[in-house]
Design an enzyme around this catalytic site. Structure first.
Site, PDB file in Angstrom:
ATOM      1  N   HIS A 261       0.830  -1.209   0.000  1.00 40.62           N
ATOM      2  CA  HIS A 261       0.000   0.000   0.000  1.00 40.62           C
ATOM      3  C   HIS A 261       0.862   1.256   0.000  1.00 40.62           C
ATOM      4  O   HIS A 261       0.665   2.169  -0.825  1.00 40.62           O
ATOM      5  CB  HIS A 261      -0.920  -0.011   1.219  1.00 40.62           C
ATOM      6  CG  HIS A 261      -1.630   1.275   1.453  1.00 40.62           C
ATOM      7  ND1 HIS A 261      -2.845   1.580   0.885  1.00 40.62           N
ATOM      8  CD2 HIS A 261      -1.290   2.361   2.197  1.00 40.62           C
ATOM      9  CE1 HIS A 261      -3.225   2.781   1.264  1.00 40.62           C
ATOM     10  NE2 HIS A 261      -2.300   3.289   2.065  1.00 40.62           N
ATOM     11  N   GLU A 262       1.833   1.326   0.904  1.00 40.19           N
ATOM     12  CA  GLU A 262       2.649   2.529   1.019  1.00 40.19           C
ATOM     13  C   GLU A 262       3.573   2.696  -0.190  1.00 40.19           C
ATOM     14  O   GLU A 262       3.806   3.819  -0.656  1.00 40.19           O
ATOM     15  CB  GLU A 262       3.477   2.476   2.305  1.00 40.19           C
ATOM     16  CG  GLU A 262       2.648   2.438   3.583  1.00 40.19           C
ATOM     17  CD  GLU A 262       1.753   3.660   3.739  1.00 40.19           C
ATOM     18  OE1 GLU A 262       2.069   4.708   3.143  1.00 40.19           O
ATOM     19  OE2 GLU A 262       0.743   3.578   4.457  1.00 40.19           O
ATOM     20  N   HIS A 265       1.802   4.325  -3.090  1.00 39.90           N
ATOM     21  CA  HIS A 265       1.728   5.788  -3.060  1.00 39.90           C
ATOM     22  C   HIS A 265       2.910   6.403  -3.804  1.00 39.90           C
ATOM     23  O   HIS A 265       2.760   7.381  -4.540  1.00 39.90           O
ATOM     24  CB  HIS A 265       1.722   6.284  -1.608  1.00 39.90           C
ATOM     25  CG  HIS A 265       0.400   6.179  -0.927  1.00 39.90           C
ATOM     26  ND1 HIS A 265      -0.755   6.700  -1.458  1.00 39.90           N
ATOM     27  CD2 HIS A 265       0.046   5.619   0.261  1.00 39.90           C
ATOM     28  CE1 HIS A 265      -1.768   6.467  -0.637  1.00 39.90           C
ATOM     29  NE2 HIS A 265      -1.304   5.816   0.419  1.00 39.90           N
ATOM     30  N   GLU A 325      -6.239   6.661  -1.228  1.00 40.58           N
ATOM     31  CA  GLU A 325      -5.988   5.534  -0.331  1.00 40.58           C
ATOM     32  C   GLU A 325      -6.576   4.244  -0.896  1.00 40.58           C
ATOM     33  O   GLU A 325      -5.935   3.183  -0.849  1.00 40.58           O
ATOM     34  CB  GLU A 325      -6.589   5.828   1.051  1.00 40.58           C
ATOM     35  CG  GLU A 325      -5.901   6.936   1.820  1.00 40.58           C
ATOM     36  CD  GLU A 325      -4.467   6.580   2.179  1.00 40.58           C
ATOM     37  OE1 GLU A 325      -4.203   5.403   2.462  1.00 40.58           O
ATOM     38  OE2 GLU A 325      -3.621   7.484   2.159  1.00 40.58           O
TER      39      GLU A 325
END
Length: 440
Positions: A261-262, A265, A325
């Site tokens: 997920h990070e 980004h 997100e």
């Protein structure tokens, strides 16, 4: 979780290289080969027929699975101004607009009636020219916005992106240095088990996913010895994982959920995207603020200023943040699937957090007042995307998961393709036709 907006290009003694010191990825589109240099027996040179078709055959090496990406584009000179308006100059320009608008109101009230009438007539005589100037400025802004629209890699979402990743790094190097100074005394050594764990999972994610966006990043791991439940990745690939977050991640599959997920980004350049949009909007907010404080009394101007900020936050900034997100959740799950992690852990992790929050009676913000989706909403979204991620995982020839049963064999898939090619739509098929196809 929002610290991923910060970035830089300077390295630190506490930065831990993933690719620069331990593995180097070279993509040669001309020779159609992917070369991965690593310790002996871990990696090998693989033929590149199609990035998306290369999958790991065993656990003795990782293969690179590519994503479809958009072409890089240089940022226009105005992009630098947008970054300033979203960051250092944001508060200053708004303050100047407020002071300037209030000064104009006082100056106008101090004028005599004759002088006001004279200026009003002069304005009406030149209102056509002023209309042309204002309309021209608005037209240029609209043209600039649409000219710098592009598709987001992987999800193909249209977005406004005038700022390049390189410019983002150069303009925020100071913020990166501040981040390192803040956690310098708490960063664990590379020999610590927590660092080795994060390094192992991050390396597996990097080596299993190949794209132009990932090539431009220097992936590095920093594990911060802090009880905060936090993790973020700077736009240049600096990974910061906190010990408090590791405590709630019982296995590598759940850790891959957070890291994927990070890292998404950074790959999707969400930091540059948010800065671009905020800077573009702030350019018009300055004008609106000047008009509010020039036309309204002090009390009314203060309320209008506050109301404007709340409207922008609730109807623009917060929904936009939640959308990013959710997008990072989707791309991160696919990254974990290509690296052969158990992607079923993604919705489980967020459900565990939701249950823990309920058991501890922690207050939860309303959905429309939060920068992140609610834990249960994230779990539901990932649950809906799970079949697609599992299919990606199977297409990469990953080892079967425990409890996973496939009722569709390769023979069934081949026959289904035969029906689509040779039989008319809606024509019933028979067992005899299937047997004829299989015996060929």
């Amino acid at each position: 979780m929002h610290l991923f907006l910060r970035s830089a290009q300077l390295l630190s003694s506490h930065s831990r290289f993933i690719l620069s010191n331990h593995a180097r990825l070279f993509v040669n589109s001309g020779s159609r080969f992917v070369s991965i240099h690593q310790q002996p027996l871990l990696f090998q040179t693989l033929p590149l027929g199609s990035f998306s078709q290369i999958c790991c055959r065993s656990w003795s090496f990782y293969a690179v699975r590519g994503f479809h990406t958009s072409q890089p584009r240089s940022a226009a000179p105005l992009a630098v101004l947008l970054v300033k308006l979203a960051g250092p100059l944001s508060k200053l320009t708004k303050l100047v607009a407020v002071v300037g608008g209030r000064y104009f109101r006082k100056w106008w009230n101090n004028l005599s009636a004759d002088k006001r009438l004279q200026l009003t007539k002069a304005f009406h005589l030149r209102k056509e020219r002023l209309t042309i100037v204002v309309g021209g400025f608005g037209g240029l802004c609209i043209a600039y916005y649409f000219f710098h629209l592009e598709e987001t890699p992987f999800t193909h979402r249209p977005r406004f992106m005038p700022i390049s990743h390189k410019q983002m790094e150069e303009l925020t190097s100071t913020e990166y240095r501040n981040t390192l100074e803040l956690y310098a005394d708490k960063i664990l050594p590379v020999t610590h088990p927590n660092h080795l764990r994060v390094f192992r999972v991050a390396k597996r994610l990097v080596m299993a996913n190949g794209s132009k966006e990932m090539e431009h990043l220097s992936w590095q791991v920093n594990v911060v010895n802090c009880d905060d439940m936090n993790a973020f990745v700077l736009p240049n690939g600096q990974i910061f994982m906190f010990s408090g977050m590791l405590k709630v991640l019982p296995n590598d599959d759940s850790l891959a959920t957070i890291l994927g997920h990070e890292m998404s980004h950074a790959i999707l350049q969400h930091g540059a995207e948010q800065v671009s949009l905020c800077g573009f909007i702030n350019m018009f907010i300055v004008i609106v603020l000047a008009l509010l404080w020039a036309l309204l009394p002090t009390e009314a101007a203060i309320f209008a200023h506050w109301f404007q900020n709340r409207i922008l936050s609730i109807f623009l900034h917060l929904p936009y943040s939640r959308k990013l997100e959710e997008e990072a959740d989707e791309v991160g799950m696919n990254m974990a699937a290509k690296a052969c992690f158990d992607v079923r852990e993604s919705p489980r992790f967020w459900r565990r957090l939701a249950n823990t929050q309920n058991e501890m009676d922690e207050p939860e913000l309303l959905k429309w007042l939060s920068t992140h989706p609610k834990h249960r909403d994230r779990a539901d979204n990932l649950e809906a995307l799970l079949p697609q991620a599992l299919e990606v995982r199977r297409n990469c020839n990953c080892p079967p998961l425990s409890g996973e049963a496939s009722f569709i064999t390769q023979e069934d898939k081949n026959y289904h393709g035969f029906l689509q090619q040779h039989l008319l739509p809606g024509k019933p098929s028979s067992l005899i036709e299937r047997n004829k196809f299989i015996t060929k």
